[in-house]
Design an enzyme around this catalytic site. Structure first.
Site, PDB file in Angstrom:
ATOM      1  N   SER A   6       0.832  -1.208   0.000  1.00  0.00           N
ATOM      2  CA  SER A   6       0.000   0.000   0.000  1.00  0.00           C
ATOM      3  C   SER A   6       0.863   1.254   0.000  1.00  0.00           C
ATOM      4  CB  SER A   6      -0.922   0.014   1.220  1.00  0.00           C
ATOM      5  OG  SER A   6      -1.527   1.292   1.309  1.00  0.00           O
ATOM      6  N   HIS A  31      -1.185  -1.197  -4.281  1.00  0.00           N
ATOM      7  CA  HIS A  31      -2.465  -0.836  -3.649  1.00  0.00           C
ATOM      8  C   HIS A  31      -2.498   0.659  -3.319  1.00  0.00           C
ATOM      9  CE1 HIS A  31      -6.029  -2.088  -1.235  1.00  0.00           C
ATOM     10  NE2 HIS A  31      -5.648  -1.157  -0.373  1.00  0.00           N
ATOM     11  N   ASP A  33      -4.793   3.571  -1.339  1.00  0.00           N
ATOM     12  CA  ASP A  33      -5.874   3.856  -0.403  1.00  0.00           C
ATOM     13  C   ASP A  33      -6.336   5.285  -0.579  1.00  0.00           C
ATOM     14  OD1 ASP A  33      -6.176   1.383   1.096  1.00  0.00           O
ATOM     15  OD2 ASP A  33      -4.097   1.710   1.687  1.00  0.00           O
ATOM     16  N   MET A  35      -8.784   8.121   0.448  1.00  0.00           N
ATOM     17  CA  MET A  35      -9.624   8.471   1.605  1.00  0.00           C
ATOM     18  C   MET A  35     -10.173   9.883   1.456  1.00  0.00           C
ATOM     19  SD  MET A  35      -7.227   7.015   4.634  1.00  0.00           S
ATOM     20  CE  MET A  35      -6.565   5.341   4.584  1.00  0.00           C
ATOM     21  N   HIS A  64      -8.354   1.249  -3.910  1.00  0.00           N
ATOM     22  CA  HIS A  64      -9.338   0.994  -2.850  1.00  0.00           C
ATOM     23  C   HIS A  64      -9.953   2.325  -2.429  1.00  0.00           C
ATOM     24  CE1 HIS A  64      -9.820  -0.376   1.666  1.00  0.00           C
ATOM     25  NE2 HIS A  64     -10.977  -0.173   1.070  1.00  0.00           N
ATOM     26  N   MET A  66     -12.035   4.512  -0.243  1.00  0.00           N
ATOM     27  CA  MET A  66     -12.707   4.688   1.048  1.00  0.00           C
ATOM     28  C   MET A  66     -13.360   6.054   1.004  1.00  0.00           C
ATOM     29  SD  MET A  66      -9.768   2.962   3.356  1.00  0.00           S
ATOM     30  CE  MET A  66      -8.639   3.092   1.989  1.00  0.00           C
ATOM     31  N   MET A 135     -11.796  -6.173   4.983  1.00  0.00           N
ATOM     32  CA  MET A 135     -11.053  -5.224   5.823  1.00  0.00           C
ATOM     33  C   MET A 135     -10.793  -5.889   7.173  1.00  0.00           C
ATOM     34  SD  MET A 135     -10.312  -2.562   4.147  1.00  0.00           S
ATOM     35  CE  MET A 135      -9.491  -1.789   5.554  1.00  0.00           C
ATOM     36  N   GLY A 140      -9.068   3.643   7.432  1.00  0.00           N
ATOM     37  CA  GLY A 140      -8.762   5.043   7.725  1.00  0.00           C
ATOM     38  C   GLY A 140      -7.283   5.297   7.987  1.00  0.00           C
ATOM     39  N   PHE A 141      -6.599   4.284   8.485  1.00  0.00           N
ATOM     40  CA  PHE A 141      -5.197   4.493   8.870  1.00  0.00           C
ATOM     41  C   PHE A 141      -4.365   3.245   8.624  1.00  0.00           C
ATOM     42  CE2 PHE A 141      -8.037   7.021  11.447  1.00  0.00           C
ATOM     43  CZ  PHE A 141      -7.515   8.301  11.299  1.00  0.00           C
ATOM     44  N   ASP A 173      -6.911  -6.806   3.936  1.00  0.00           N
ATOM     45  CA  ASP A 173      -6.310  -5.473   4.026  1.00  0.00           C
ATOM     46  C   ASP A 173      -6.341  -4.957   5.460  1.00  0.00           C
ATOM     47  OD1 ASP A 173      -5.423  -2.918   3.537  1.00  0.00           O
ATOM     48  OD2 ASP A 173      -7.085  -2.331   2.249  1.00  0.00           O
ATOM     49  N   GLY A 174      -5.135  -4.782   6.020  1.00  0.00           N
ATOM     50  CA  GLY A 174      -5.019  -4.140   7.327  1.00  0.00           C
ATOM     51  C   GLY A 174      -4.361  -5.018   8.376  1.00  0.00           C
ATOM     52  N   GLY A 195       1.051  -2.429   4.163  1.00  0.00           N
ATOM     53  CA  GLY A 195       1.502  -1.045   4.090  1.00  0.00           C
ATOM     54  C   GLY A 195       2.714  -0.817   4.962  1.00  0.00           C
ATOM     55  N   SER A 196       2.451  -0.589   6.258  1.00  0.00           N
ATOM     56  CA  SER A 196       3.547  -0.255   7.175  1.00  0.00           C
ATOM     57  C   SER A 196       4.591  -1.364   7.239  1.00  0.00           C
ATOM     58  CB  SER A 196       2.980   0.051   8.563  1.00  0.00           C
ATOM     59  OG  SER A 196       2.076  -0.948   8.952  1.00  0.00           O
TER      60      SER A 196
HETATM   61  C1  DX5 Z   1      -6.559   1.046   5.850  1.00  0.00           C
HETATM   62  C2  DX5 Z   1      -6.092   0.802   4.438  1.00  0.00           C
HETATM   63  C3  DX5 Z   1      -4.991  -0.201   4.316  1.00  0.00           C
HETATM   64  C4  DX5 Z   1      -3.737   0.195   5.014  1.00  0.00           C
HETATM   65  C5  DX5 Z   1      -2.989  -1.046   5.365  1.00  0.00           C
HETATM   66  O1  DX5 Z   1      -7.507   2.043   5.847  1.00  0.00           O
HETATM   67  O2  DX5 Z   1      -7.159   0.318   3.646  1.00  0.00           O
HETATM   68  O3  DX5 Z   1      -4.715  -0.526   2.966  1.00  0.00           O
HETATM   69  O4  DX5 Z   1      -2.928   1.041   4.230  1.00  0.00           O
HETATM   70  O5  DX5 Z   1      -1.923  -0.656   6.134  1.00  0.00           O
HETATM   71  P1  DX5 Z   1      -1.189  -1.622   7.144  1.00  0.00           P
HETATM   72  O6  DX5 Z   1      -0.656  -2.771   6.338  1.00  0.00           O
HETATM   73  O7  DX5 Z   1      -0.113  -0.735   7.694  1.00  0.00           O
HETATM   74  O8  DX5 Z   1      -2.200  -2.051   8.167  1.00  0.00           O
HETATM   75 ZN    ZN Z   2      -6.662  -0.550   1.395  1.00  0.00          ZN
END
Ligand code: DX5
Ligand code: ZN
Length: 214
Positions: A6, A31, A33, A35, A64, A66, A135, A140-141, A173-174, A195-196
């Protein structure tokens, strides 16, 4: 296992080198995100970032949304280079229509389910769904903790897709980590978003390779 890092967690000041890193990695999708500050309590980025990354990679762009009223932007995301366009179930009054629209524009259509939304939400749209996105955090984060109930939810989505004869991929995802990824796969996931985990790693390509080999 398909890995979709992500961009939300990438270093935006070095986006080109982050994408070059992904190009040379085992990541199959990238990916995004998106928002809107309404559907989720955060803002991320929009078309300019997607277009910029589209110019730097041949990999599928997995977008994606949101956001509320995603139907207003389907054409714009197509023009910006989206390969897969995923909308949140909870944000669509006319989900069936949105999915048809996405597919008509030759994109893959995805439906994302928030943690509280049951797998059965896919019942009447399974035939229009290319990607079922579970999800595993509240959206959101980045960097949140994986919700344990997601394993059972993934199994229920898998059962539903099998029953509906749907070849849709299940994307999770997440909060994906190297320690929970094997269980996520065992539950039925085909695609992992990370992501992280990827972008804070000192050797991101190794992490992506390890996830892909789970
Ligand atoms: C959350 C996003 C995810 C997020 C995943 O709102 O949809 O795609 O970036 O991040 P990690 O892998 O850090 O949980
Ligand atoms: Zn996502």
């Amino acid at each position: 296992m398909i890995i979709a890092p992500s961009i939300l967690s990438a270093d935006m000041a070095n986006l080109k080198s982050e994408v070059d890193m992904l190009n040379a990695s085992a990541a199959e999708w990238i990916h995004f995100d998106i928002m809107d500050g309404v559907f989720v309590p955060n803002l991320s980025f929009g078309f300019p970032i997607l277009e910029a990354v589209r110019r730097c990679t041949a990999k599928p762009l997995d977008v994606h949304l949101m956001m509320v009223q995603p139907e207003r932007y389907v054409e714009r995301f197509k023009a910006a280079g989206a390969t897969i366009l995923t909308v949140q179930y909870e944000a669509c009054t006319h989900l069936h229509r949105v999915l048809e629209h996405i597919k008509k524009l030759d994109m893959k259509a995805g439906v994302a389910l928030n943690p509280h939304t049951p797998a059965s939400a896919l019942e009447e749209v399974a035939h229009l769904t290319d990607v079922a996105l579970v999800m595993s955090v509240n959206p959101g984060f980045g960097g949140q903790t994986f919700i344990e109930n997601s394993y059972d939810k993934i199994r229920r989505v898998r059962e539903l897709l099998l029953r509906k004869n749907s070849p849709a991929a299940i994307e999770v995802d997440g909060g994906v980590t190297l320690s929970n990824a094997p269980q996520v796969k065992a539950a039925g996931a085909d695609v992992l978003v990370a992501g992280s985990l990827v972008f804070t790693a000192s050797h991101p390509q190794e992490v992506i390779a390890k996830l892909a080999a789970v």
